[in-house]
Design a protein around this motif. Structure first.
Motif, PDB file in Angstrom:
ATOM      1  N   THR A  36      28.119  11.330 -65.208  1.00 54.84           N
ATOM      2  CA  THR A  36      28.705  10.444 -64.207  1.00 54.84           C
ATOM      3  C   THR A  36      27.591   9.708 -63.474  1.00 54.84           C
ATOM      4  OG1 THR A  36      28.700  12.170 -62.493  1.00 54.84           O
ATOM      5  CG2 THR A  36      30.718  11.926 -63.785  1.00 54.84           C
ATOM      6  N   PHE A  37      27.753   8.406 -63.309  1.00 54.82           N
ATOM      7  CA  PHE A  37      26.791   7.606 -62.557  1.00 54.82           C
ATOM      8  C   PHE A  37      27.439   6.275 -62.209  1.00 54.82           C
ATOM      9  CE2 PHE A  37      26.251   6.810 -67.047  1.00 54.82           C
ATOM     10  CZ  PHE A  37      25.923   5.475 -67.187  1.00 54.82           C
ATOM     11  N   VAL A  38      26.729   5.445 -61.461  1.00 57.00           N
ATOM     12  CA  VAL A  38      27.252   4.142 -61.071  1.00 57.00           C
ATOM     13  C   VAL A  38      26.570   3.064 -61.896  1.00 57.00           C
ATOM     14  CG1 VAL A  38      27.436   2.439 -59.205  1.00 57.00           C
ATOM     15  CG2 VAL A  38      27.842   4.851 -58.734  1.00 57.00           C
ATOM     16  N   ASP A  39      27.363   2.223 -62.559  1.00 62.39           N
ATOM     17  CA  ASP A  39      26.838   1.100 -63.328  1.00 62.39           C
ATOM     18  C   ASP A  39      26.264   0.075 -62.352  1.00 62.39           C
ATOM     19  OD1 ASP A  39      26.648  -1.419 -64.708  1.00 62.39           O
ATOM     20  OD2 ASP A  39      27.923  -0.588 -66.276  1.00 62.39           O
ATOM     21  N   THR A  40      24.975  -0.218 -62.470  1.00 67.94           N
ATOM     22  CA  THR A  40      24.339  -1.131 -61.518  1.00 67.94           C
ATOM     23  C   THR A  40      24.889  -2.553 -61.615  1.00 67.94           C
ATOM     24  OG1 THR A  40      22.556  -1.498 -63.135  1.00 67.94           O
ATOM     25  CG2 THR A  40      22.179   0.175 -61.432  1.00 67.94           C
ATOM     26  N   ALA A  41      25.415  -2.921 -62.772  1.00 72.68           N
ATOM     27  CA  ALA A  41      25.953  -4.279 -62.954  1.00 72.68           C
ATOM     28  C   ALA A  41      27.312  -4.439 -62.285  1.00 72.68           C
ATOM     29  CB  ALA A  41      26.058  -4.613 -64.441  1.00 72.68           C
ATOM     30  N   THR A  42      28.162  -3.399 -62.401  1.00 70.41           N
ATOM     31  CA  THR A  42      29.527  -3.502 -61.870  1.00 70.41           C
ATOM     32  C   THR A  42      29.717  -2.733 -60.572  1.00 70.41           C
ATOM     33  OG1 THR A  42      30.275  -1.544 -63.101  1.00 70.41           O
ATOM     34  CG2 THR A  42      30.398  -3.682 -64.236  1.00 70.41           C
ATOM     35  N   GLN A  43      28.757  -1.846 -60.267  1.00 66.69           N
ATOM     36  CA  GLN A  43      28.847  -0.974 -59.091  1.00 66.69           C
ATOM     37  C   GLN A  43      30.064  -0.048 -59.158  1.00 66.69           C
ATOM     38  OE1 GLN A  43      26.418  -0.565 -56.608  1.00 66.69           O
ATOM     39  NE2 GLN A  43      25.346  -1.721 -58.191  1.00 66.69           N
ATOM     40  N   LYS A  44      30.493   0.259 -60.393  1.00 69.71           N
ATOM     41  CA  LYS A  44      31.628   1.147 -60.595  1.00 69.71           C
ATOM     42  C   LYS A  44      31.170   2.444 -61.262  1.00 69.71           C
ATOM     43  CE  LYS A  44      35.153  -2.473 -61.034  1.00 69.71           C
ATOM     44  NZ  LYS A  44      36.198  -3.060 -61.915  1.00 69.71           N
ATOM     45  N   PRO A  45      31.873   3.562 -61.000  1.00 70.00           N
ATOM     46  CA  PRO A  45      31.541   4.815 -61.666  1.00 70.00           C
ATOM     47  C   PRO A  45      31.698   4.690 -63.175  1.00 70.00           C
ATOM     48  CG  PRO A  45      33.022   5.200 -59.832  1.00 70.00           C
ATOM     49  CD  PRO A  45      32.984   3.722 -60.051  1.00 70.00           C
ATOM     50  N   THR A  46      30.770   5.284 -63.895  1.00 65.65           N
ATOM     51  CA  THR A  46      30.845   5.279 -65.355  1.00 65.65           C
ATOM     52  C   THR A  46      30.237   6.574 -65.884  1.00 65.65           C
ATOM     53  OG1 THR A  46      30.380   3.952 -67.339  1.00 65.65           O
ATOM     54  CG2 THR A  46      28.628   4.109 -65.710  1.00 65.65           C
ATOM     55  N   GLY A  47      30.235   6.743 -67.189  1.00 66.15           N
ATOM     56  CA  GLY A  47      29.700   7.952 -67.796  1.00 66.15           C
ATOM     57  C   GLY A  47      30.749   8.690 -68.608  1.00 66.15           C
ATOM     58  N   ALA A  48      30.306   9.699 -69.337  1.00 67.31           N
ATOM     59  CA  ALA A  48      31.197  10.421 -70.243  1.00 67.31           C
ATOM     60  C   ALA A  48      32.361  11.077 -69.508  1.00 67.31           C
ATOM     61  CB  ALA A  48      30.403  11.476 -71.016  1.00 67.31           C
ATOM     62  N   MET A  49      32.083  11.732 -68.361  1.00 69.72           N
ATOM     63  CA  MET A  49      33.150  12.433 -67.657  1.00 69.72           C
ATOM     64  C   MET A  49      34.086  11.468 -66.934  1.00 69.72           C
ATOM     65  SD  MET A  49      32.626  15.480 -68.611  1.00 69.72           S
ATOM     66  CE  MET A  49      33.846  16.348 -67.629  1.00 69.72           C
ATOM     67  N   VAL A  50      33.592  10.291 -66.623  1.00 76.06           N
ATOM     68  CA  VAL A  50      34.460   9.252 -66.056  1.00 76.06           C
ATOM     69  C   VAL A  50      35.431   8.765 -67.123  1.00 76.06           C
ATOM     70  CG1 VAL A  50      34.515   6.904 -65.109  1.00 76.06           C
ATOM     71  CG2 VAL A  50      32.794   8.532 -64.313  1.00 76.06           C
ATOM     72  N   ASP A  51      34.902   8.523 -68.324  1.00 79.13           N
ATOM     73  CA  ASP A  51      35.758   8.090 -69.433  1.00 79.13           C
ATOM     74  C   ASP A  51      36.807   9.149 -69.764  1.00 79.13           C
ATOM     75  OD1 ASP A  51      34.138   5.887 -69.481  1.00 79.13           O
ATOM     76  OD2 ASP A  51      33.422   6.154 -71.535  1.00 79.13           O
ATOM     77  N   ILE A  52      36.401  10.418 -69.712  1.00 76.72           N
ATOM     78  CA  ILE A  52      37.343  11.507 -70.004  1.00 76.72           C
ATOM     79  C   ILE A  52      38.454  11.551 -68.960  1.00 76.72           C
ATOM     80  CG2 ILE A  52      37.587  14.029 -70.052  1.00 76.72           C
ATOM     81  CD1 ILE A  52      34.845  14.114 -71.451  1.00 76.72           C
ATOM     82  N   ALA A  53      38.094  11.401 -67.692  1.00 78.11           N
ATOM     83  CA  ALA A  53      39.105  11.398 -66.628  1.00 78.11           C
ATOM     84  C   ALA A  53      40.082  10.240 -66.811  1.00 78.11           C
ATOM     85  CB  ALA A  53      38.432  11.315 -65.262  1.00 78.11           C
ATOM     86  N   GLU A  54      39.564   9.075 -67.187  1.00 79.72           N
ATOM     87  CA  GLU A  54      40.427   7.919 -67.424  1.00 79.72           C
ATOM     88  C   GLU A  54      41.356   8.167 -68.606  1.00 79.72           C
ATOM     89  OE1 GLU A  54      37.746   4.216 -65.707  1.00 79.72           O
ATOM     90  OE2 GLU A  54      37.479   4.840 -67.791  1.00 79.72           O
ATOM     91  N   ALA A  55      40.833   8.820 -69.652  1.00 77.48           N
ATOM     92  CA  ALA A  55      41.651   9.113 -70.833  1.00 77.48           C
ATOM     93  C   ALA A  55      42.741  10.131 -70.500  1.00 77.48           C
ATOM     94  CB  ALA A  55      40.769   9.630 -71.965  1.00 77.48           C
ATOM     95  N   ILE A  56      42.401  11.123 -69.681  1.00 73.31           N
ATOM     96  CA  ILE A  56      43.394  12.117 -69.254  1.00 73.31           C
ATOM     97  C   ILE A  56      44.496  11.448 -68.443  1.00 73.31           C
ATOM     98  CG2 ILE A  56      43.759  14.087 -67.705  1.00 73.31           C
ATOM     99  CD1 ILE A  56      40.969  15.086 -68.599  1.00 73.31           C
ATOM    100  N   ALA A  57      44.101  10.589 -67.511  1.00 74.05           N
ATOM    101  CA  ALA A  57      45.076   9.888 -66.680  1.00 74.05           C
ATOM    102  C   ALA A  57      46.004   9.027 -67.537  1.00 74.05           C
ATOM    103  CB  ALA A  57      44.360   9.029 -65.643  1.00 74.05           C
ATOM    104  N   ALA A  58      45.431   8.368 -68.546  1.00 75.25           N
ATOM    105  CA  ALA A  58      46.236   7.529 -69.432  1.00 75.25           C
ATOM    106  C   ALA A  58      47.250   8.368 -70.194  1.00 75.25           C
ATOM    107  CB  ALA A  58      45.330   6.768 -70.399  1.00 75.25           C
TER     108      ALA A  58
END
Length: 245
Positions: A36-58
């Motif tokens: 988990t970290f913040v993408d400096t370009a978008t200033q949004k959370p990103t990373g493997a566990m962020v993607d997993i949380a988004e996939a779970i929510a979906a």
């Protein structure tokens, strides 16, 4: 009168149903690259566990929103209801299991030792006896280092970047952290001036899992069901591969 009351109840239920579909608030940390970290370009959370949380929510039909937090503040935020789920590079340790419930494991790894880049010694833990070392506050590694009782001091820091700076400046002899996170940060930031100690035997290995509050078994069941589907479909493996894990 009865018909009127029934109609009123139906209307009332109909009006309250949408509120049941609440957001899934997920706690993440900015210091856990590539989990988990913040993408400096978008200033949004990103990373493997962020993607997993988004996939779970979906999978669960929920809308996810992320709350940034220091690693040590994640569990307090969960137990006080500020967040619903922790999705970070957090080990499902026995100590943490006393406070929160964990999902099925998603990734297993051990700790890494790092020293100043100019120091080419192949250190073992015993070779650091009497030295000052560092680890991230709230981590299993900090607890294990303290339990060894061989160091002059185990200093604890908010982030790996802080530990690396202290190692580079010679204020502490060595630092310890999650191996994939340490390796990724060193590869991406050679100016940190530290290197992994090759051949170092980890103190232990742990399994990363997502955490929910103990009074929320329904969410735990939902998370585990979604993870099973993501694993069976190969999506979980793709997410980790995307971040070099």
């Amino acid at each position: 009168m009865i018909k009127k009351l029934a109609a009123t109840l139906i209307l009332s239920v109909g009006l309250t149903l949408p509120s049941l579909a609440k957001d899934l608030t997920v706690g993440v940390t900015t210091t856990g690259v590539p989990f988990t970290f913040v993408d400096t370009a978008t200033q949004k959370p990103t990373g493997a566990m962020v993607d997993i949380a988004e996939a779970i929510a979906a999978e669960a039909g929920l809308t996810v929103k992320f709350e940034l937090s220091a690693f040590s503040a994640l569990i307090p935020a969960l137990t006080t209801g500020k967040i619903d789920l922790i999705s970070a590079g957090m080990f499902a340790s026995e100590k943490r299991m006393e406070v929160v419930d964990f999902s099925t494991g998603v990734y297993t790894y051990g700790d890494a030792m790092f020293v100043a880049a100019a120091d080419d010694t192949a250190y073992t833990l015993d070779m650091l006896k009497g030295e000052t070392v560092g680890a991230q506050v709230g981590t299993v590694f900090a607890d294990k280092l303290n339990s060894l009782g061989i160091f002059s001091e185990v200093k604890q820091y908010d982030s790996l970047a802080d530990i690396m700076r202290e190692v580079k400046l010679g204020r502490i002899k060595a630092g310890f952290g999650d191996k994939p996170i340490v390796a990724y940060q060193i590869a991406q930031n050679p100016d940190f001036g530290v290197r992994l100690v090759e051949g170092y035997a980890p103190m232990s290995e742990g399994t990363v899992a997502l955490a929910v509050a103990k009074d929320n078994p329904e969410l735990l069941e939902t998370v585990n069901a979604a993870l099973a589907k993501l694993s069976d479909s190969g999506e979980l493996a793709k997410i980790f591969a995307k971040y070099g894990l």
